[in-house]
Design a protein around this motif. Structure first.
Motif, PDB file in Angstrom:
ATOM      1  N   ARG A 363       5.748   5.606  15.163  1.00  0.00           N
ATOM      2  CA  ARG A 363       4.878   5.784  13.994  1.00  0.00           C
ATOM      3  C   ARG A 363       3.412   5.776  14.425  1.00  0.00           C
ATOM      4  N   GLU A 364       3.091   4.859  15.338  1.00  0.00           N
ATOM      5  CA  GLU A 364       1.714   4.790  15.842  1.00  0.00           C
ATOM      6  C   GLU A 364       1.342   6.071  16.588  1.00  0.00           C
ATOM      7  N   GLN A 367       0.720   8.844  14.117  1.00  0.00           N
ATOM      8  CA  GLN A 367      -0.581   8.684  13.472  1.00  0.00           C
ATOM      9  C   GLN A 367      -1.702   9.159  14.398  1.00  0.00           C
ATOM     10  N   GLU A 368      -1.611   8.811  15.677  1.00  0.00           N
ATOM     11  CA  GLU A 368      -2.644   9.247  16.620  1.00  0.00           C
ATOM     12  C   GLU A 368      -2.609  10.758  16.796  1.00  0.00           C
ATOM     13  N   GLN A 370      -1.802  12.911  14.447  1.00  0.00           N
ATOM     14  CA  GLN A 370      -2.461  13.458  13.263  1.00  0.00           C
ATOM     15  C   GLN A 370      -3.982  13.339  13.373  1.00  0.00           C
ATOM     16  N   GLU A 371      -4.453  12.195  13.892  1.00  0.00           N
ATOM     17  CA  GLU A 371      -5.895  12.016  14.069  1.00  0.00           C
ATOM     18  C   GLU A 371      -6.445  13.021  15.084  1.00  0.00           C
TER      19      GLU A 371
END
Length: 381
Positions: A363-364, A367-368, A370-371
């Protein structure tokens, strides 16, 4: 209708009541166990003088007792700011999270200030202390790496008659880890964002100490890097003193502790774990993420991060069969618990923590990703 009737029974909590407060420019920095908040001086004063928990009517009476006009408006403002919040009951999900990712406070910022008050008389003094310790840390880290590569016989001038250290070695390793966290806290204080609470948790399958350094993004890159490396500076200096003591006494406990501390430092430097090496990499990347080379490097990092996470889950999941058989044996023979079966319970716990942490890494990583994509999109538009 029911909601209106029950509104007055809501209990609120003033979670900033026991926060450690320091002045940061024209604001008050309130530091809790897990976060930090930049508050106006008036808000900080109210948080310090209001009850820790109460219902709305109780807070309104307290505000009136402080001689303030329009307590209803002030109460609503404190709620909107998050200084006062509804006290929620712990759900099953919260309890499970406490089991799989416990956070136990060990050293408060207030306690650290009491013991370090002679060393925090100003930024210039703090920076001088850090420079002195950094010199010792450089010597300690080089000496520690030599110990790992060449062994105690060549890394230490006095030959040792034993290779294991026992309980004293374990105590020194734990002390070295606490010194590491004190380094982060001291560096945060030297950077103007206050001493920080230190706690204990479990990361993946590893018991760890941690320091709350939230708000570090408010300082420049050099200071962020100092906070990231503050643990290495303090722990490296501790390692140097430990190796020096070992050279003078030929105590095998010192050598064994030094060896493990060197291993722990290497572990913390690995950016694929969310430890100091990761946060140092992340802070540097965040500063230069608009550059093409930084984005290219981050693509490679994310690929390595996800590959490592998949490997870790595979390794941890491979233990599940053995753990299940051990638990089955323990279920049918409860007396085995006292003959070593308790280790199966511990192993099962760490496997569950590892699986939970491994899945969380995906998940982390997502998220990275997507960033990173958002940064690329912003750069091309």
């Amino acid at each position: 209708m029911d909601k209106v009737c029950l509104a007055g029974a809501i209990t609120y909590e003033n979670h900033l009541k026991k926060a450690y407060s320091v002045r940061s420019e024209d604001k008050i920095l309130a530091i809790t166990d897990t976060s930090c908040y930049h508050l106006a001086e008036e808000t900080a004063w109210l948080a310090a003088n209001l009850p820790e928990t109460d219902m709305k009517d109780g807070y309104l009476k307290s505000l009136t007792g402080l001689g303030l006009n329009d307590p209803q408006k002030i109460f609503s403002k404190l709620v909107s700011l998050g200084a006062l919040r509804e006290k929620e009951k712990r759900s099953r999900k919260d309890i499970l999270k406490m089991v799989l990712a416990p956070q136990i406070k060990l050293l408060s910022a207030q306690l650290q200030e009491r013991f370090l008050r002679f060393f925090i008389s100003g930024q210039a003094v703090s920076d001088r202390i850090i420079r002195i310790l950094a010199a010792g840390a450089a010597a300690g880290l080089l000496w520690g790496m030599l110990l790992l590569l060449a062994g105690p016989g060549k890394a230490l001038p006095i030959p040792l008659t034993e290779t294991t250290g026992g309980g004293l070695a374990v105590a020194l390793v734990i002390l070295g880890s606490l010194v590491h966290e004190l380094g982060h806290s001291f560096a945060a204080m030297a950077s103007g964002i206050g001493l920080r609470p230190i706690g204990f948790s479990v990361y993946l399958i590893y018991p760890i100490f941690y320091t709350n350094v939230s708000g570090v993004e408010k300082v420049g890159l050099i200071r962020r890097a100092l906070i990231d490396c503050g643990g290495f500076i303090f722990q490296g200096a501790f390692l140097f003193l430990l190796l020096l003591a070992c050279s003078l006494t030929a105590n095998p406990s010192f050598a064994e502790a030094a060896r493990w501390i060197a291993v722990i430092i290497l572990f913390n430097l690995n950016p694929l774990f969310r430890t100091d090496g990761y946060w140092l990499y992340k802070d540097v990347y965040s500063e230069f993420k608009t550059n093409r080379w930084a984005r290219a490097a981050h693509y490679l990092y994310l690929a390595a991060f996800l590959a490592f996470s998949a490997w870790f889950l595979w390794r941890v999941g491979g233990r599940f069969g053995d753990i299940w058989r051990g638990l089955n044996m323990l279920f049918h023979s409860p007396g085995y618990f006292f003959a070593g079966g308790y280790r199966i319970i511990l192993a099962a716990y760490f496997v569950l923590v590892g699986l939970s942490g491994g899945l969380r890494r995906f998940r982390e990583g997502h998220q990275e990703w997507q960033e990173l994509q958002a940064t690329v999109t912003a750069k091309t538009t």
